[in-house]
Design an enzyme around this catalytic site. Structure first.
Site, short mmCIF file in Angstrom:
data_model
loop_
_atom_site.label_atom_id
_atom_site.label_comp_id
_atom_site.label_asym_id
_atom_site.label_seq_id
_atom_site.Cartn_x
_atom_site.Cartn_y
_atom_site.Cartn_z
N HIS A 11 -33.54 -75.29 -49.02
CA HIS A 11 -32.34 -74.60 -48.56
C HIS A 11 -31.12 -75.48 -48.86
O HIS A 11 -31.21 -76.72 -48.83
CB HIS A 11 -32.43 -74.29 -47.07
CG HIS A 11 -33.16 -73.02 -46.77
ND1 HIS A 11 -33.79 -72.78 -45.57
CD2 HIS A 11 -33.38 -71.91 -47.54
CE1 HIS A 11 -34.35 -71.58 -45.60
NE2 HIS A 11 -34.11 -71.03 -46.78
N ASP A 57 -28.49 -76.43 -47.35
CA ASP A 57 -27.98 -77.44 -46.42
C ASP A 57 -28.86 -78.69 -46.39
O ASP A 57 -28.55 -79.65 -45.69
CB ASP A 57 -27.81 -76.86 -45.01
CG ASP A 57 -29.10 -76.30 -44.43
OD1 ASP A 57 -29.97 -75.88 -45.19
OD2 ASP A 57 -29.22 -76.26 -43.19
N HIS A 97 -41.63 -72.39 -41.64
CA HIS A 97 -40.26 -71.94 -41.90
C HIS A 97 -40.30 -70.78 -42.88
O HIS A 97 -41.39 -70.35 -43.31
CB HIS A 97 -39.44 -73.11 -42.44
CG HIS A 97 -37.96 -72.89 -42.42
ND1 HIS A 97 -37.29 -72.33 -41.35
CD2 HIS A 97 -37.00 -73.16 -43.35
CE1 HIS A 97 -36.00 -72.26 -41.62
NE2 HIS A 97 -35.80 -72.75 -42.83
N ASP A 101 -36.20 -77.59 -39.38
CA ASP A 101 -36.38 -76.23 -39.89
C ASP A 101 -37.82 -75.75 -39.74
O ASP A 101 -38.54 -75.54 -40.70
CB ASP A 101 -35.95 -76.15 -41.36
CG ASP A 101 -34.44 -76.26 -41.52
OD1 ASP A 101 -33.86 -77.14 -40.85
OD2 ASP A 101 -33.87 -75.51 -42.31
#
Length: 304
Positions: free
Chosen positions: A63, A65, A138, A208
């Site tokens: 992801h 971020d 996740h 996450d």
């Protein structure tokens, strides 16, 4: 000894007062970075840490971020005149993802080596660190890490003397080598000079994820457990379940069962403006829990 710096504590997007979640671990002149979201290079500068000694970068997942700050960091390392190779590890596809990001960070003066991790659990060595990886829960493949700094057994001088071992072999035996005196046809083994096993250091890092079996299986008895606490407000429990994240209370309850010496929370939602507000309540669940801020530092030392 391990020097720990939680560079940023934010999730989803960097804020003016909160960088994205990233961790720096330093030992014996090497630095290991876990995750590198947007603005991580600024977080490193704010923490007054160098980028040149970063030898290893581990990614939990892909992801933005957690990985979008990599091109800028690589260019920063290039500008610091680094020429030594670095190693990047992460889930399957890490080489492809990193090379795509390198379109804007090409012609680096150092080699990038890759370790692609499978969907199981296992170990690999990044000296002076020993890394354990395990799958989390996740929306896409996400990996948790245990970072070990193993400790050699104690070298016992009296034991070496009582076994009549020549001084010239002591250092090699201390570091696990078997030595053969060809002149006298004598073999010396490490157990002839060493004591029993000694406890090393263990740092657990996971973000996450929902609570899952692998956390309880692999995150036990850490010296420091760094865990996501995306939401502190009870009204956001459904958001945590929907987006496969963890609440602060869930993290604290995990700590009760996994028994770390200390838990640090990180990866806060941008909607959690003052995460420190929840700390006292969380301490009623697990006393040694801390709502961390950017740049949180700690030195972990071997037990005497």
């Amino acid at each position: 000894m391990l020097d720990i710096c939680l560079l940023g504590t934010g999730g989803m997007m960097p804020l003016l007062h909160r960088y994205l979640t990233s961790l720096m671990v330093r030992c014996d002149g090497s630095s290991l970075l876990i995750d590198c979201g947007e603005a991580t290079q600024l977080a490193i500068k704010k923490a007054e840490l160098p980028t040149k000694p970063i030898d290893y970068i581990l990614f939990t997942h892909f992801h933005a971020d957690h990985i979008s700050g990599l091109p800028g960091l690589l260019l920063e390392m290039k500008n610091s005149d680094r020429t030594e190779a670095i190693t990047i590890a992460g889930p399957k596809g890490v080489e492809r993802v990193v090379n795509c990001l390198r379109v804007i960070a090409n012609e680096l003066p150092f080699e990038i080596k890759f370790i692609e991790l499978d969907d199981n659990d296992g170990f690999f060595d990044l000296k002076p660190f020993r890394i354990q990886y395990f799958k989390l829960k996740h929306k896409l493949t996400c990996i948790g890490y245990n970072i070990f700094n193993d400790r050699l057994p104690q070298f016992l001088v009296e034991k070496a003397k009582s076994n009549n071992i020549p001084l010239k072999y002591w250092n090699k035996l201390q570091h696990g080598e078997t030595c053969i005196d060809t002149t006298n046809n004598i073999t010396y083994t490490p157990d002839m000079v060493m004591g029993g096993d000694r406890k090393g250091l263990k740092v657990t890092y996971l973000t996450d994820t929902r609570p899952c079996e692998n956390i309880y299986k692999f995150a036990n008895d850490s010296d420091l457990f760094i865990c996501e606490g995306m939401y502190g407000d009870d009204s956001k429990d459904q958001n945590a379940k929907k987006y496969l994240h963890m609440t602060m209370k869930e993290a604290a309850e995990i700590a009760v069962k996994t028994n770390p010496k200390e838990m640090w929370l990180t990866h806060y939602s941008p909607s959690e403006v003052k995460p420190k507000f929840f700390e006292n309540e969380l301490k009623t669940i697990f006393e040694n829990i801390k709502i961390c801020k950017d740049g949180e530092k700690k030195e972990l030392n071997f037990e005497d």
